[in-house]
Design an enzyme around this catalytic site. Sequence first.
Site, PDB file in Angstrom:
ATOM      1  N   VAL A  19       0.882  -1.215   0.180  1.00 52.56           N
ATOM      2  CA  VAL A  19      -0.055  -0.080  -0.021  1.00 52.56           C
ATOM      3  C   VAL A  19       0.801   1.331   0.174  1.00 52.56           C
ATOM      4  O   VAL A  19       0.605   1.889  -0.899  1.00 52.56           O
ATOM      5  CB  VAL A  19      -1.007   0.001   1.199  1.00 52.56           C
ATOM      6  CG1 VAL A  19      -1.683   1.200   1.294  1.00 52.56           C
ATOM      7  CG2 VAL A  19      -1.823  -1.159   1.059  1.00 52.56           C
TER       8      VAL A  19
ATOM      9  N   THR B 130       9.079  -6.364   5.071  1.00 52.39           N
ATOM     10  CA  THR B 130       8.151  -6.844   4.050  1.00 52.39           C
ATOM     11  C   THR B 130       8.248  -5.922   2.881  1.00 52.39           C
ATOM     12  O   THR B 130       7.649  -6.122   1.656  1.00 52.39           O
ATOM     13  CB  THR B 130       6.802  -6.893   4.595  1.00 52.39           C
ATOM     14  OG1 THR B 130       6.444  -5.468   5.108  1.00 52.39           O
ATOM     15  CG2 THR B 130       6.612  -8.073   5.762  1.00 52.39           C
TER      16      THR B 130
ATOM     17  N   THR C 180       6.538  -2.690  16.778  1.00 49.37           N
ATOM     18  CA  THR C 180       6.337  -1.897  15.593  1.00 49.37           C
ATOM     19  C   THR C 180       5.078  -0.944  15.933  1.00 49.37           C
ATOM     20  O   THR C 180       5.166   0.350  15.806  1.00 49.37           O
ATOM     21  CB  THR C 180       6.278  -2.508  14.562  1.00 49.37           C
ATOM     22  OG1 THR C 180       7.463  -3.276  14.299  1.00 49.37           O
ATOM     23  CG2 THR C 180       6.194  -1.583  13.195  1.00 49.37           C
TER      24      THR C 180
ATOM     25  N   ARG D  85       6.391  17.301  17.892  1.00 49.46           N
ATOM     26  CA  ARG D  85       7.709  18.180  18.013  1.00 49.46           C
ATOM     27  C   ARG D  85       7.505  19.200  16.780  1.00 49.46           C
ATOM     28  O   ARG D  85       7.764  20.334  16.863  1.00 49.46           O
ATOM     29  CB  ARG D  85       8.983  17.328  17.943  1.00 49.46           C
ATOM     30  CG  ARG D  85      10.110  18.103  17.981  1.00 49.46           C
ATOM     31  CD  ARG D  85      11.355  17.423  17.925  1.00 49.46           C
ATOM     32  NE  ARG D  85      11.727  16.879  16.669  1.00 49.46           N
ATOM     33  CZ  ARG D  85      12.433  17.464  15.555  1.00 49.46           C
ATOM     34  NH1 ARG D  85      12.801  18.780  15.669  1.00 49.46           N
ATOM     35  NH2 ARG D  85      12.462  16.943  14.605  1.00 49.46           N
TER      36      ARG D  85
ATOM     37  N   TYR E 134      -1.143  -8.419  16.294  1.00 44.91           N
ATOM     38  CA  TYR E 134      -1.458  -7.493  15.418  1.00 44.91           C
ATOM     39  C   TYR E 134      -2.487  -6.832  15.598  1.00 44.91           C
ATOM     40  O   TYR E 134      -2.888  -5.464  15.754  1.00 44.91           O
ATOM     41  CB  TYR E 134      -1.521  -8.162  13.889  1.00 44.91           C
ATOM     42  CG  TYR E 134      -1.644  -7.239  12.936  1.00 44.91           C
ATOM     43  CD1 TYR E 134      -0.772  -6.277  12.469  1.00 44.91           C
ATOM     44  CD2 TYR E 134      -3.085  -7.344  12.254  1.00 44.91           C
ATOM     45  CE1 TYR E 134      -1.209  -5.318  11.257  1.00 44.91           C
ATOM     46  CE2 TYR E 134      -3.230  -6.365  11.180  1.00 44.91           C
ATOM     47  CZ  TYR E 134      -2.606  -5.359  10.777  1.00 44.91           C
ATOM     48  OH  TYR E 134      -2.782  -4.560   9.606  1.00 44.91           O
TER      49      TYR E 134
ATOM     50  N   ARG F  45      -2.023 -13.826   2.035  1.00 47.01           N
ATOM     51  CA  ARG F  45      -3.286 -13.421   1.898  1.00 47.01           C
ATOM     52  C   ARG F  45      -4.008 -14.091   0.866  1.00 47.01           C
ATOM     53  O   ARG F  45      -3.483 -14.679  -0.113  1.00 47.01           O
ATOM     54  CB  ARG F  45      -3.404 -12.000   1.630  1.00 47.01           C
ATOM     55  CG  ARG F  45      -2.945 -11.056   2.841  1.00 47.01           C
ATOM     56  CD  ARG F  45      -2.841  -9.549   2.490  1.00 47.01           C
ATOM     57  NE  ARG F  45      -1.559  -8.825   2.711  1.00 47.01           N
ATOM     58  CZ  ARG F  45      -1.310  -7.795   2.792  1.00 47.01           C
ATOM     59  NH1 ARG F  45      -2.769  -6.980   3.067  1.00 47.01           N
ATOM     60  NH2 ARG F  45      -0.412  -6.934   3.127  1.00 47.01           N
TER      61      ARG F  45
END
Length: 448
Positions: free
Chosen positions: A147, A170, A225, A239, A278, A319
């Site tokens: 994406v 990935t 992550t 910031r 996830y 997938r």
Amino acid sequence: MSDQSSSKIISETISNTSNESGNNFGFIESVTDINNRKDNLIKTESNIEEETSTFKRNDEWFWDTNSEQIFAQDSKTIIAVGHASVKSIVPLELLRHIYLPQKPHDRIFDPTTRTISYLQPRSYLPVNSLIQGEKKRILVTGGAGFVGSHLVDRLMLIGHEVIVLDNFFTGRKNNLAHWIGHPNFELIRHDVVDPFLIEVDQIYHLACPASPPHYQYNPIKTVKTSVMGTINMLGLAKRVKARFLLTSTSEVYGDPEEHPQAETYWGHVNPIGPRACYDEGKRVAETLTYAYMHQDSVDVRVARIFNTFGPRMNENDGRVVSNFIMQALKGEELTIYGDGLQTRSFQYVHDLVDGLILLMNKDYMEPINLGNPDEYTIREFAELIRNEVNSSSKIKTLPAPTDDPKKRRPDILRAEQILGWKPRWPVKQGIGETVKYFKRQMEAGLIG
């Protein structure tokens, strides 16, 4: 180059710069071409204007950010993507020259010796010329992924400066190779788990493995992550006062007891199951995003993304779309897990990118679903792909994985009302492009 020339009509075919291989936009095909063009590398402004004028004019194709022309005269064929309200209109054929080239722009593959020759120097697709007040510096984490790379293509063509962070777990550098060296583009190998400092106007935070085999490979890293990476990017947004968009997921709804799923549904998630790294990681990422909004007034957006497919999917990401296409192309049995009656809603990647850009540029901070409400059973989708590939592959079933959702379908009323967004791409048309992409990857020896 003037603003006017940069918004010229883009042709479906660029005859004066095409070569025998079908490459367009002046891409160099052979070493001989490189030698022949050495004397032409330095061009005056008038030369560039003349080169731009070689794009054949055709009234079907407009590069006009204020145009609403998305469909051809038959009202069925999509000829452009984007939305005029945020000046993101881009001709579809221009994007196709990036992700569906007839032959690679930058390399020659010899199937006999299985060697690749990389070609330099290179030229780039034309990008829109934005004045200083309109051009933004945009950071895209995970921008080398499926994406992310499509989002980067769109932002580059619109005319922004784009900085990509990716650790290439990935993501693939090949997904962005056509922009490397461009004055508006920068690619940095970096893991968002570690702090990163830069001055930007917007942050699209996509970094996180999204397919079950990848995020389950190292569940602790996946959680880090989602949590530490999101903290670092939110801290950066705080910031430098940048607008921050989190790409969340429909997985925050878990195995839903509400159907279809609206943004007000809190979900039904197993916090200790194999998918929790996830699912719960993204739920915490949303919590962090709104904590920074309430406590530190960070300008945030949250997109909950449903199943998405298209070119540049990883062929081994587990997938259903990529699995079915690769199995059908190889003549193997199409593998369905469970009885195949579980449902999913699939959107094409261009629709998703449209939604992300709209959301980033709208004044709305609540979560928004981005997905296609058209619902298919997994078995129906397998049959659809098998028919598109024209394969005689049989369908076999295997045991269902743990915590696999039985139903998944977005309620997109909020996206329609707030963003003016809804999917435009028919699933079958998207499958056709995706199949073509995988075929060309196999022919180029990049996947097997």
